[in-house]
Every structure is written in structure tokens, then in C-alpha cells.
Design an enzyme around this catalytic site. Structure first.
Site, PDB file in Angstrom:
ATOM      1  N   CYS A 261       1.013  -1.160   0.077  1.00 47.96           N
ATOM      2  CA  CYS A 261       0.109   0.181  -0.005  1.00 47.96           C
ATOM      3  C   CYS A 261       0.936   1.349   0.068  1.00 47.96           C
ATOM      4  O   CYS A 261       1.761   1.383  -0.661  1.00 47.96           O
ATOM      5  CB  CYS A 261      -1.076  -0.178   1.103  1.00 47.96           C
ATOM      6  SG  CYS A 261      -0.114  -0.227   2.737  1.00 47.96           S
ATOM      7  N   THR A 262       0.692   2.372   0.841  1.00 46.97           N
ATOM      8  CA  THR A 262       1.467   3.396   0.904  1.00 46.97           C
ATOM      9  C   THR A 262       2.673   3.170   1.964  1.00 46.97           C
ATOM     10  O   THR A 262       3.906   3.289   1.560  1.00 46.97           O
ATOM     11  CB  THR A 262       0.674   4.592   1.213  1.00 46.97           C
ATOM     12  OG1 THR A 262      -0.349   4.805   0.413  1.00 46.97           O
ATOM     13  CG2 THR A 262       1.647   5.964   1.159  1.00 46.97           C
TER      14      THR A 262
END
Length: 157
Positions: free
Chosen positions: A109-110
Site C-alpha cells: 500500500c503506501t
């Protein structure tokens, strides 16, 4: 919400189902918990062609912040229902063949939070999943190839 207290919105119901599944496997959504081995940039960057890499961020995040080149957007909120789809429906919606239970899958994800939850969910469903804990931020910091803006697969509807 209905008079019996049942959530009627299907998106909210999917989120509730994911949360319940994570809690059943011992993953408190407020803590990090996992029994799987993480993957680091060095290993991921050299074995990338042999893996299926799921970017579990929302589509707009890829479009705004970029995308690891070669990754596939399967948002976390859709992950459980995606992996329950028939193979042809999965391919039509996400633009790749549905991984088998033995296919090595890496989630990111981030920063790693959703990736961890996604990896735990996939493991609970019997998939061969690992987590790129450093996720997109680490990939960029290490100079990994990024498509910017990201272009998540857009199904034909």
C-alpha cells in the site's frame, strides 16, 4: 440501517465482513500482527517477474501518487470479494488472471498498514501471501520504477 440493526449498504457490509475475518484470525485491526515473512525491496525488485503484486490502495491513490510498475490494483475493501470471484470475472475486473492458492502474492500500500491486513486476509483464505512492509514509499525511496500517474486497470462496463 434497518429496524433490526442490519447494515443494508453492501460496501459497509463488505468492510464489516473483512474486519470480522481479520479478528477471527487474530488480527486486531488496531495492531500489527502477522505470522508471514515480509519481503524487502532487494528481494522484491529481483524476483518481481515471478510474483503477483497487489497494490491494495484505492484506485484514486494510484492515480494521484503513482504505482509500482507492474503491480495490480486490487483495493483492500474489495480484496475478499475479489478472491471469491470466478476466474473470468476476476480477470475482467482486475485485468490479470486470478492467482491460484499457490501463486506467490505480495501486497503493498503506501506505508504498509493495509498491506499487512491484506496479507493476513489472503493467508486466512489459503493464499501464498507475503507483505512488502515498506510498501510504495520504500519502493520510491529505493529508486524502484514507478508509473506516475498510476493507471489502475479500468474494466469495460
Amino acid at each position: 440501517m434497518s429496524s433490526e440493526g442490519v447494515v443494508e449498504n453492501p460496501k459497509f457490509q463488505r468492510l464489516i465482513n473483512v474486519r470480522e475475518r481479520l479478528q477471527c484470525i487474530g488480527c486486531d485491526p488496531s495492531r500489527h500482527f502477522s505470522t508471514m515473512a515480509d519481503i524487502e525491496y532487494a528481494e522484491l525488485s529481483t524476483t518481481f517477474p515471478d510474483l503477483v503484486v497487489f497494490d491494495v490502495r484505492n484506485r484514486y491513490e494510484l492515480e494521484e501518487k503513482g504505482q509500482i510498475l507492474g503491480s495490480h490494483c486490487v483495493p483492500f475493501v474489495e480484496l475478499e470479494s475479489a478472491m471469491d470471484m470466478a476466474e473470468d470475472a476476476f480477470e475482467a475486473k482486475y485485468g490479470l488472471k486470478k492467482p491460484t492458492k499457490t501463486t506467490p502474492i505480495v501486497t503493498h500500500c503506501t506505508k504498509g498498514g493495509r498491506a499487512r491486513k491484506a496479507g493476513d486476509l489472503l493467508k486466512s483464505m489459503g493464499y501464498n501471501a507475503r507483505v512488502y512492509a515498506g510498501s510504495f514509499n520504500d519502493w520510491k525511496a529505493n529508486g524502484g520504477p514507478v508509473l506516475n500517474p498510476g493507471k489502475p486497470f479500468a474494466p469495460l462496463n
